[in-house]
Design an enzyme around this catalytic site. Structure first.
Site, PDB file in Angstrom:
ATOM      1  N   LYS A 100      -2.804  -6.912   3.853  1.00 12.94           N
ATOM      2  CA  LYS A 100      -1.571  -6.576   4.608  1.00 12.94           C
ATOM      3  C   LYS A 100      -1.758  -6.696   6.109  1.00 12.94           C
ATOM      4  O   LYS A 100      -0.834  -7.050   6.832  1.00 12.94           O
ATOM      5  CB  LYS A 100      -1.066  -5.190   4.239  1.00 12.94           C
ATOM      6  CG  LYS A 100      -1.919  -4.057   4.767  1.00 12.94           C
ATOM      7  CD  LYS A 100      -1.913  -2.867   3.875  1.00 12.94           C
ATOM      8  CE  LYS A 100      -3.349  -2.413   3.763  1.00 12.94           C
ATOM      9  NZ  LYS A 100      -3.721  -1.678   2.642  1.00 12.94           N
ATOM     10  N   GLU A 124       1.934 -11.535  -2.463  1.00  7.97           N
ATOM     11  CA  GLU A 124       2.549 -10.507  -3.299  1.00  7.97           C
ATOM     12  C   GLU A 124       1.790  -9.179  -3.262  1.00  7.97           C
ATOM     13  O   GLU A 124       2.386  -8.100  -3.216  1.00  7.97           O
ATOM     14  CB  GLU A 124       2.622 -11.003  -4.753  1.00  7.97           C
ATOM     15  CG  GLU A 124       3.284 -10.054  -5.723  1.00  7.97           C
ATOM     16  CD  GLU A 124       4.720  -9.749  -5.333  1.00  7.97           C
ATOM     17  OE1 GLU A 124       5.554 -10.647  -5.371  1.00  7.97           O
ATOM     18  OE2 GLU A 124       5.007  -8.579  -4.965  1.00  7.97           O
ATOM     19  N   GLY A 129       0.727  -3.205  -4.076  1.00  2.00           N
ATOM     20  CA  GLY A 129      -0.288  -3.586  -5.075  1.00  2.00           C
ATOM     21  C   GLY A 129       0.290  -4.422  -6.189  1.00  2.00           C
ATOM     22  O   GLY A 129       0.725  -5.555  -5.972  1.00  2.00           O
ATOM     23  N   ASP A 196      -0.875   2.361   7.581  1.00  2.00           N
ATOM     24  CA  ASP A 196      -0.881   1.456   6.428  1.00  2.00           C
ATOM     25  C   ASP A 196       0.563   1.211   5.954  1.00  2.00           C
ATOM     26  O   ASP A 196       0.982   0.064   5.763  1.00  2.00           O
ATOM     27  CB  ASP A 196      -1.724   2.092   5.312  1.00  2.00           C
ATOM     28  CG  ASP A 196      -1.675   1.323   4.009  1.00  2.00           C
ATOM     29  OD1 ASP A 196      -2.426   0.340   3.881  1.00  2.00           O
ATOM     30  OD2 ASP A 196      -0.873   1.697   3.123  1.00  2.00           O
ATOM     31  N   LYS A 200       3.138  -2.239   5.970  1.00  3.79           N
ATOM     32  CA  LYS A 200       3.840  -2.691   4.757  1.00  3.79           C
ATOM     33  C   LYS A 200       5.348  -2.789   4.995  1.00  3.79           C
ATOM     34  O   LYS A 200       5.981  -3.765   4.588  1.00  3.79           O
ATOM     35  CB  LYS A 200       3.504  -1.756   3.588  1.00  3.79           C
ATOM     36  CG  LYS A 200       2.046  -1.911   3.128  1.00  3.79           C
ATOM     37  CD  LYS A 200       1.634  -0.794   2.187  1.00  3.79           C
ATOM     38  CE  LYS A 200       0.217  -0.998   1.663  1.00  3.79           C
ATOM     39  NZ  LYS A 200      -0.304   0.193   0.971  1.00  3.79           N
TER      40      LYS A 200
END
Ligand code: HSE
Length: 400
Positions: A100, A124, A129, A196, A200
């Protein structure tokens, strides 16, 4: 026979080899021909391991081998992953990554390179995940204008919030337990401070907006200030506290934010517990949809990577259009967004009502010496002004 290479034989890279070996027959049927892992790039030698003969240490061995059509990047971090991936695309190989940080920083550039070389760059596994959210946005929901994406996209913090809600324990205690179980890293900052999740949601917003969203622009609050007392208040309100990454359409841009939110029982994300991830999507034609599953871990993440490998194998010699322009999207000021705010304070009721007007008090007997209340709906910037006037705010958590 399609020949592939795996760069980085850690948790995800080894999972990729395992998924390909375990499901070889069905994967080959789906591609329409055989598949073989020709190289594994790693700093280590893996002596005595069945993969040893395939290990190489120089990425150029892969880049310069015309036999290799597809490369998996599962090294993590921005460098040298970016240099290696760029070289593979330049050499005419399609690439899939689970990384990412790489996608958030260089997604637009790598997609443009792939287009220029008539190959593909897929990612993907970089968000959610094993949950197929990227392909859903790129292929299945393209008829819609996406009005909202709200996701629980960090398994570590969702595990921690679930534990705190179930057991009433405090943040430090649950963090220690998560670290002992291997769910949280020794340095948990990226997860618990929301960085994080910020990367995303920047990736997801770039895809729905069709242009670059810098994760540094995403307003981010983590969960490190959430206490057992907040959980008591949440229970009293029949809500749960979840770290959400949200993106909401505002005119022709989006408000993008990562923060703890209080979710009501009716919300589809209310029951997403433990290390699971889920992404709620609202389209202007589709209405509501939700994608749920394992957001991390070797095999779930590898499953998404190998699904990309299958897709890449089916499209050799054909670039799949993907709109992610490099021009930076100016995201909307989150202070203009309206919501209700749950507030804990040491101030007195007359002062609260003078400043916030009508509020709903939440009585939690265990929280002696303080007052908890919920505001009416107001803009974030108005809340900030009122909170400054009140002075003694112990905690604030937004309603969702
Ligand atoms: N640290 C991440 C999480 C790993 O806890 O969800 C998957 O990106």
């Amino acid at each position: 026979m399609i020949k592939i290479a795996v760069m980085g034989y850690g948790t995800i890279g080894s999972g990729v080899v395992q998924v390909i070996e375990t499901n070889q027959d069905s994967i080959c049927r789906k591609i329409g021909e055989g598949i073989e892992v020709k190289y594994i790039l790693d700093l280590r030698n893996f002596e005595g391991d069945p993969i040893q003969s395939r290990v190489v240490h120089d990425y150029k061995t892969i880049a310069e081998d015309p036999d290799v059509a597809i490369v998996v990047e599962s090294m993590g971090g921005i460098e040298p992953a970016y240099t290696f991936v760029k070289a593979m695309l330049e050499a005419g190989k399609s690439v899939t990554t689970s990384n990412k940080a790489l996608v958030a920083a260089h997604g637009a550039d790598l997609i443009a390179t792939a287009k220029h070389k008539n190959v593909n760059f897929m990612f993907e596994a970089s968000v959610g995940g094993g949950i197929p959210i990227i392909r859903a946005l790129n292929s299945c929901l393209t008829a819609d204008r996406i009005e909202e994406i709200s996701g629980i996209v960090n398994g570590t913090t969702n595990y921690m919030m679930t534990k705190m809600a179930e057991e009433g324990c405090d943040f430090e205690e649950v963090l220690k337990e998560a670290q002992e179980k291997g769910y949280a890293e020794k340095d948990p900052t990226a997860d618990i401070e929301g960085h994080d999740a910020g990367r995303k949601i920047a990736i997801l917003t770039s895809l729905i907006a069709g242009q670059q969203v810098d994760f540094e622009d995403v307003y981010t609050e983590g969960i490190s200030s959430i206490t057992a007392t907040d959980i008591l208040y949440a229970k009293k309100m029949d809500r749960v506290i979840k770290l959400l990454a949200t993106s909401r359409q505002v005119a022709d841009t989006y408000t993008v934010m990562v923060a703890p939110f209080l979710l009501p029982k009716e919300h589809p994300l209310y029951t997403v517990n433990g290390v699971f991830n889920a992404v709620f999507v609202r389209g202007n034609m589709l209405g509501d949809a939700m994608f749920y599953g394992s957001g991390a871990g070797s095999l779930p993440t590898a499953s998404a990577v190998v699904a990309d490998v299958v897709e890449l194998a089916k499209h050799i010699g054909k670039h799949i259009e993907l709109e992610w322009r490099p021009e930076k999207l100016e995201i909307a000021d989150y202070r203009q967004q309206s919501t209700r705010f749950f507030v804990r304070t040491n101030a007195e009721k007359p002062e609260i009502e003078r400043i916030f007007d009508t509020v709903q008090y939440i009585d939690v007997p265990e929280a002696a010496g303080e007052i908890g209340f919920v505001t009416s709906e107001m803009k974030e910037e108005d809340y900030e002004k009122k909170a400054a006037q009140l002075g003694s705010v112990i905690q604030m958590i937004r309603f969702h």
